[in-house]
Motif scaffolding. Structure first.
Motif, PDB file in Angstrom:
ATOM      1  N   ASN A 126       0.815  -1.217   0.000  1.00 52.92           N
ATOM      2  CA  ASN A 126       0.000   0.000   0.000  1.00 52.92           C
ATOM      3  C   ASN A 126       0.847   1.265   0.000  1.00 52.92           C
ATOM      4  N   ILE A 127       2.142   1.122  -0.233  1.00 56.13           N
ATOM      5  CA  ILE A 127       3.036   2.279  -0.319  1.00 56.13           C
ATOM      6  C   ILE A 127       3.520   2.402  -1.762  1.00 56.13           C
ATOM      7  N   PRO A 128       2.936   3.283  -2.544  1.00 58.32           N
ATOM      8  CA  PRO A 128       3.294   3.387  -3.970  1.00 58.32           C
ATOM      9  C   PRO A 128       4.785   3.620  -4.193  1.00 58.32           C
ATOM     10  N   GLU A 129       5.405   4.407  -3.321  1.00 57.51           N
ATOM     11  CA  GLU A 129       6.821   4.721  -3.503  1.00 57.51           C
ATOM     12  C   GLU A 129       7.709   3.489  -3.374  1.00 57.51           C
ATOM     13  N   ALA A 130       7.224   2.468  -2.682  1.00 51.51           N
ATOM     14  CA  ALA A 130       8.030   1.262  -2.464  1.00 51.51           C
ATOM     15  C   ALA A 130       8.068   0.352  -3.690  1.00 51.51           C
ATOM     16  N   GLN A 131       7.209   0.634  -4.661  1.00 49.35           N
ATOM     17  CA  GLN A 131       7.131  -0.264  -5.814  1.00 49.35           C
ATOM     18  C   GLN A 131       8.239  -0.021  -6.836  1.00 49.35           C
ATOM     19  N   SER A 132       9.104   0.940  -6.564  1.00 49.97           N
ATOM     20  CA  SER A 132      10.175   1.267  -7.513  1.00 49.97           C
ATOM     21  C   SER A 132      11.457   0.475  -7.258  1.00 49.97           C
ATOM     22  N   HIS A 133      11.466  -0.353  -6.217  1.00 51.54           N
ATOM     23  CA  HIS A 133      12.672  -1.131  -5.913  1.00 51.54           C
ATOM     24  C   HIS A 133      12.264  -2.476  -5.301  1.00 51.54           C
ATOM     25  N   PRO A 134      13.196  -3.445  -5.228  1.00 49.76           N
ATOM     26  CA  PRO A 134      12.850  -4.790  -4.751  1.00 49.76           C
ATOM     27  C   PRO A 134      13.129  -5.042  -3.277  1.00 49.76           C
ATOM     28  N   LEU A 135      13.629  -4.060  -2.531  1.00 50.49           N
ATOM     29  CA  LEU A 135      13.961  -4.274  -1.124  1.00 50.49           C
ATOM     30  C   LEU A 135      12.708  -4.583  -0.316  1.00 50.49           C
ATOM     31  N   LEU A 136      12.819  -5.540   0.604  1.00 50.63           N
ATOM     32  CA  LEU A 136      11.663  -6.009   1.362  1.00 50.63           C
ATOM     33  C   LEU A 136      11.180  -5.003   2.396  1.00 50.63           C
ATOM     34  N   PHE A 137      12.077  -4.507   3.226  1.00 53.10           N
ATOM     35  CA  PHE A 137      11.683  -3.646   4.341  1.00 53.10           C
ATOM     36  C   PHE A 137      11.867  -2.169   3.976  1.00 53.10           C
ATOM     37  N   VAL A 138      10.810  -1.384   4.193  1.00 51.41           N
ATOM     38  CA  VAL A 138      10.825   0.017   3.779  1.00 51.41           C
ATOM     39  C   VAL A 138      10.358   0.913   4.923  1.00 51.41           C
ATOM     40  N   THR A 139      10.606   2.215   4.751  1.00 52.55           N
ATOM     41  CA  THR A 139      10.157   3.190   5.743  1.00 52.55           C
ATOM     42  C   THR A 139       8.669   3.473   5.554  1.00 52.55           C
ATOM     43  N   HIS A 140       8.011   3.805   6.665  1.00 51.57           N
ATOM     44  CA  HIS A 140       6.568   4.057   6.625  1.00 51.57           C
ATOM     45  C   HIS A 140       6.235   5.522   6.889  1.00 51.57           C
ATOM     46  N   ALA A 141       7.185   6.271   7.452  1.00 50.41           N
ATOM     47  CA  ALA A 141       6.931   7.677   7.787  1.00 50.41           C
ATOM     48  C   ALA A 141       6.802   8.519   6.518  1.00 50.41           C
ATOM     49  N   SER A 142       6.229   9.685   6.657  1.00 44.39           N
ATOM     50  CA  SER A 142       6.004  10.552   5.498  1.00 44.39           C
ATOM     51  C   SER A 142       7.324  10.986   4.857  1.00 44.39           C
ATOM     52  N   HIS A 143       8.346  11.216   5.688  1.00 48.70           N
ATOM     53  CA  HIS A 143       9.649  11.617   5.155  1.00 48.70           C
ATOM     54  C   HIS A 143      10.392  10.371   4.650  1.00 48.70           C
ATOM     55  N   GLY A 144      10.653  10.329   3.346  1.00 47.18           N
ATOM     56  CA  GLY A 144      11.337   9.184   2.758  1.00 47.18           C
ATOM     57  C   GLY A 144      10.478   7.947   2.659  1.00 47.18           C
TER      58      GLY A 144
END
Length: 251
Positions: A126-144
């Motif tokens: 549900n994080i559109p920005e995360a779909q640009s790379h294959p890394l599993l764990f991503v940040t959830h905060a608004s910054h980055g």
């Protein structure tokens, strides 16, 4: 006294706490725990998964941070694959957290695999920005938002959990989870009657080391405990013999 001390003398292997401390940490960090310092359920889930991967599969923190979506097998037998991907152009991080050890496939508990799948579908998906790379764990905060999570962020998260019970978790570090994994694995192998030589080879694979000498700091706490148990048994035997000797004299 030596003026300086070696890395091995200061390593986590020489001060790794008992397994109950790590189990308590995970109980605090478990999603939904009233003691959990993270208010965001997504952050609770992410941190819990990452620490279980270190505790139950023996992954380095950098290996956890370097996992890709494709590295988790959700089949009948769930696995995590550790892959060396140095300077892969698909990794957007300037300073990549990469595997320092050998590539390997490790089984994980089915419930942990389900939690990872839940994180991927309900959080990361549900994080559109995360779909640009294959890394599993991503940040959830608004910054980055959606960027791969950093090593510094995990250090800060561990500190927050440690501060919930400073006496119980005093001195606990994230790398000690890997030491605890090794100690638990060697105890299990010993209970199964696996020889020391075979244990060395098996632990070498599990930790991803290229040589058996690399595991010495990780095995040190196990060797310490084994030495103490052996001495305790010797002392008990001496005590029993002394009592038997006194009984024979008084007979």
């Amino acid at each position: 006294t030596p003026r300086t001390r070696s890395y091995k003398q200061n390593s986590g292997a020489y001060r790794t706490p008992s397994v109950s401390v790590f189990e308590t940490y995970l109980s605090v960090a478990k999603p939904g725990s009233i003691d959990n310092p993270f208010k965001n359920p997504a952050r609770q889930l992410r941190h819990y998964i990452m620490m279980r991967l270190q505790f139950e599969a023996g992954l380095r923190s950098g290996e956890v941070l370097g996992l890709w979506l494709q590295d988790i097998d959700y089949g009948a037998e769930s696995n995590v694959e550790v892959v060396r991907r140095h300077h892969d152009p698909r990794d957007p991080r300037v300073r990549q957290s990469v595997a320092k050890t050998q590539s390997r496939i490790l089984p994980i508990a089915n419930d942990l695999a389900r939690l990872i799948q839940q994180y991927v579908t309900e959080v990361r998906g549900n994080i559109p920005e995360a779909q640009s790379h294959p890394l599993l764990f991503v940040t959830h905060a608004s910054h980055g938002r959606g960027n791969p999570i950093s090593s510094k962020a995990i250090l800060q998260e561990v500190a927050l959990v440690v501060n919930t019970r400073p006496d119980t978790f005093a001195g606990l570090t994230r790398h000690q989870f890997r030491h605890a994994f090794t100690n638990d694995a060697k105890n299990s192998m010993a209970e199964k009657g696996i020889s020391n030589d075979s244990q060395t080879s098996l632990v070498q694979y599990l930790l991803g080391h290229s040589s058996p000498e690399s595991q010495e700091p990780y095995s040190h706490i196990y060797n310490q405990n084994l030495a103490r148990r052996t001495l305790r048994e010797i002392n008990q035997k001496r005590d029993e013999n002394a009592k038997k000797s006194d009984s024979d004299k008084n007979a």
